[in-house]
Design a protein around this motif. Structure first.
Motif, PDB file in Angstrom:
ATOM      1  N   SER A  80       0.810  -1.223   0.000  1.00 38.31           N
ATOM      2  CA  SER A  80       0.000   0.000   0.000  1.00 38.31           C
ATOM      3  C   SER A  80       0.842   1.272   0.000  1.00 38.31           C
ATOM      4  N   GLU A  81       2.171   1.129   0.032  1.00 40.31           N
ATOM      5  CA  GLU A  81       3.079   2.277  -0.021  1.00 40.31           C
ATOM      6  C   GLU A  81       4.313   1.877  -0.827  1.00 40.31           C
ATOM      7  N   PRO A  83       7.591   1.865  -3.065  1.00 42.11           N
ATOM      8  CA  PRO A  83       8.730   2.782  -3.096  1.00 42.11           C
ATOM      9  C   PRO A  83       9.140   3.180  -4.515  1.00 42.11           C
ATOM     10  N   TYR A  84       8.167   3.585  -5.322  1.00 47.95           N
ATOM     11  CA  TYR A  84       8.427   3.956  -6.705  1.00 47.95           C
ATOM     12  C   TYR A  84       7.748   5.281  -7.018  1.00 47.95           C
ATOM     13  N   ALA A  85       8.312   6.001  -7.965  1.00 51.51           N
ATOM     14  CA  ALA A  85       7.727   7.263  -8.407  1.00 51.51           C
ATOM     15  C   ALA A  85       6.484   7.004  -9.252  1.00 51.51           C
ATOM     16  N   ASP A  86       5.666   8.015  -9.401  1.00 48.60           N
ATOM     17  CA  ASP A  86       4.499   7.917 -10.268  1.00 48.60           C
ATOM     18  C   ASP A  86       4.930   7.500 -11.673  1.00 48.60           C
ATOM     19  N   MET A  87       4.210   6.548 -12.247  1.00 52.89           N
ATOM     20  CA  MET A  87       4.401   6.118 -13.644  1.00 52.89           C
ATOM     21  C   MET A  87       5.817   5.619 -13.935  1.00 52.89           C
ATOM     22  N   GLN A  88       6.488   5.042 -12.930  1.00 53.52           N
ATOM     23  CA  GLN A  88       7.869   4.581 -13.094  1.00 53.52           C
ATOM     24  C   GLN A  88       7.966   3.198 -13.739  1.00 53.52           C
ATOM     25  N   LEU A  89       6.952   2.357 -13.557  1.00 50.50           N
ATOM     26  CA  LEU A  89       7.068   0.945 -13.911  1.00 50.50           C
ATOM     27  C   LEU A  89       6.255   0.573 -15.143  1.00 50.50           C
ATOM     28  N   GLY A  90       6.685  -0.505 -15.780  1.00 45.56           N
ATOM     29  CA  GLY A  90       5.940  -1.059 -16.898  1.00 45.56           C
ATOM     30  C   GLY A  90       5.035  -2.209 -16.497  1.00 45.56           C
ATOM     31  N   GLY A  91       5.273  -2.773 -15.305  1.00 47.47           N
ATOM     32  CA  GLY A  91       4.454  -3.895 -14.864  1.00 47.47           C
ATOM     33  C   GLY A  91       4.474  -4.077 -13.366  1.00 47.47           C
ATOM     34  N   VAL A  92       3.349  -4.549 -12.848  1.00 43.64           N
ATOM     35  CA  VAL A  92       3.223  -4.958 -11.447  1.00 43.64           C
ATOM     36  C   VAL A  92       2.747  -6.402 -11.456  1.00 43.64           C
ATOM     37  N   PHE A  93       3.526  -7.265 -10.820  1.00 43.32           N
ATOM     38  CA  PHE A  93       3.260  -8.705 -10.777  1.00 43.32           C
ATOM     39  C   PHE A  93       2.930  -9.049  -9.331  1.00 43.32           C
ATOM     40  N   ALA A  94       1.691  -9.425  -9.069  1.00 50.36           N
ATOM     41  CA  ALA A  94       1.239  -9.717  -7.699  1.00 50.36           C
ATOM     42  C   ALA A  94       0.742 -11.163  -7.649  1.00 50.36           C
ATOM     43  N   TRP A  95       1.679 -12.085  -7.476  1.00 52.89           N
ATOM     44  CA  TRP A  95       1.381 -13.517  -7.544  1.00 52.89           C
ATOM     45  C   TRP A  95       1.032 -14.034  -6.151  1.00 52.89           C
ATOM     46  N   TYR A  96      -0.263 -14.191  -5.885  1.00 55.10           N
ATOM     47  CA  TYR A  96      -0.781 -14.658  -4.602  1.00 55.10           C
ATOM     48  C   TYR A  96      -0.306 -13.793  -3.426  1.00 55.10           C
ATOM     49  N   SER A  97      -0.021 -12.537  -3.670  1.00 54.06           N
ATOM     50  CA  SER A  97       0.445 -11.670  -2.584  1.00 54.06           C
ATOM     51  C   SER A  97      -0.688 -10.907  -1.924  1.00 54.06           C
ATOM     52  N   PHE A 110      -4.551  -1.328  -4.952  1.00 54.74           N
ATOM     53  CA  PHE A 110      -4.736  -1.241  -6.404  1.00 54.74           C
ATOM     54  C   PHE A 110      -4.503   0.183  -6.903  1.00 54.74           C
ATOM     55  N   SER A 111      -4.828   1.176  -6.094  1.00 59.95           N
ATOM     56  CA  SER A 111      -4.517   2.560  -6.457  1.00 59.95           C
ATOM     57  C   SER A 111      -3.007   2.773  -6.527  1.00 59.95           C
ATOM     58  N   GLU A 112      -2.271   2.132  -5.620  1.00 64.53           N
ATOM     59  CA  GLU A 112      -0.810   2.208  -5.660  1.00 64.53           C
ATOM     60  C   GLU A 112      -0.263   1.525  -6.915  1.00 64.53           C
ATOM     61  N   PHE A 113      -0.812   0.362  -7.253  1.00 58.39           N
ATOM     62  CA  PHE A 113      -0.389  -0.315  -8.477  1.00 58.39           C
ATOM     63  C   PHE A 113      -0.591   0.617  -9.673  1.00 58.39           C
ATOM     64  N   PHE A 114      -1.748   1.262  -9.723  1.00 53.65           N
ATOM     65  CA  PHE A 114      -2.069   2.166 -10.829  1.00 53.65           C
ATOM     66  C   PHE A 114      -1.118   3.365 -10.837  1.00 53.65           C
ATOM     67  N   ARG A 115      -0.848   3.910  -9.664  1.00 51.32           N
ATOM     68  CA  ARG A 115       0.004   5.095  -9.559  1.00 51.32           C
ATOM     69  C   ARG A 115       1.398   4.852 -10.129  1.00 51.32           C
ATOM     70  N   VAL A 116       1.983   3.697  -9.804  1.00 48.48           N
ATOM     71  CA  VAL A 116       3.375   3.457 -10.203  1.00 48.48           C
ATOM     72  C   VAL A 116       3.510   2.974 -11.639  1.00 48.48           C
ATOM     73  N   GLY A 162     -12.248   0.245 -10.338  1.00 50.31           N
ATOM     74  CA  GLY A 162     -12.366   1.412  -9.470  1.00 50.31           C
ATOM     75  C   GLY A 162     -11.068   2.183  -9.339  1.00 50.31           C
ATOM     76  N   ALA A 163      -9.936   1.496  -9.512  1.00 51.31           N
ATOM     77  CA  ALA A 163      -8.630   2.150  -9.442  1.00 51.31           C
ATOM     78  C   ALA A 163      -8.207   2.730 -10.788  1.00 51.31           C
ATOM     79  N   GLY A 164      -8.975   2.440 -11.850  1.00 49.23           N
ATOM     80  CA  GLY A 164      -8.660   2.968 -13.172  1.00 49.23           C
ATOM     81  C   GLY A 164      -8.189   1.944 -14.185  1.00 49.23           C
ATOM     82  N   PHE A 165      -8.052   0.681 -13.769  1.00 51.89           N
ATOM     83  CA  PHE A 165      -7.572  -0.368 -14.658  1.00 51.89           C
ATOM     84  C   PHE A 165      -8.671  -0.866 -15.595  1.00 51.89           C
TER      85      PHE A 165
END
Length: 195
Positions: A80-81, A83-97, A110-116, A162-165
């Protein structure tokens, strides 16, 4: 007990490979394995050519990941926090996390995933299908105390929206003999044009 990705079902591997292909065709930015545990899936993504690092809330898990894969980057962090800047990443992989997060925390996660994620970036999430939670007192031959939460694909897809995805693919498969519930994998992306 799970040293690598050989445990994963072939259909699950297919979704992982689709995620990797989308990352390669998309932003060409790095990926985070969000909730990486000991790094077994981080290693899989790296072996597929992905520029990937791992984060996990557990310092013990991160210590194991660093010891097993010193060539990769691992950091203690909260979903939920990130450690990446806005729009820094190309992918977020959340495998059973996310199964270890309270349902009420998922909108923030999910808002954090969207943010980064950069516009056009992708997220892949996996989870056990059902409703409610379960407490495990024994797992993998050890006494443990662990809570996990079950979700329906419809609930997760709604929270992602709801997070924009936009969810672009969904897999729901039956439980294998050693599993107690069906399993789901959702592939979503942050729209490239956000007008």
């Amino acid at each position: 007990m799970l040293p690598d990705a050989s445990f994963e079902a072939p259909t699950d591997r297919g979704m992982i490979e689709a995620f990797v292909q989308h990352v390669f065709e998309g932003t060409a930015r790095p990926v985070v394995d969000a909730g990486c545990g000991t790094g077994r899936m981080t290693r899989l993504l790296a072996s597929l050519g992905v520029a990937v690092s791992g984060i996990d809330l557990s310092a013990g898990m991160i210590a194991v990941a660093r010891g097993t894969s010193p060539e990769l980057s691992f950091e203690v962090a909260d979903l939920s926090e990130l450690p990446y800047a806005d729009m820094q990443l190309g992918g977020v992989f959340a495998w059973y996390s996310m199964i270890h997060s309270l349902p009420g925390d998922l909108p923030r996660i999910f808002s954090e995933f969207f943010r980064v994620l950069a516009p056009g970036g992708h997220a892949l999430l996996s989870f056990q299908v059902g409703e409610g939670h379960r407490h495990l007192s024994r797992a993998y031959g050890h006494d443990v105390s662990m809570e996990s939460h079950l979700f329906t694909p419809e609930v997760i897809a709604g929270l992602l929206a709801g997070a924009g995805f936009i969810v672009i693919a969904q897999l729901t498969r039956q439980a294998r003999p050693h599993e107690t519930t069906p399993q789901a994998v959702l592939l979503a992306h942050r729209p490239a044009n956000e007008d």
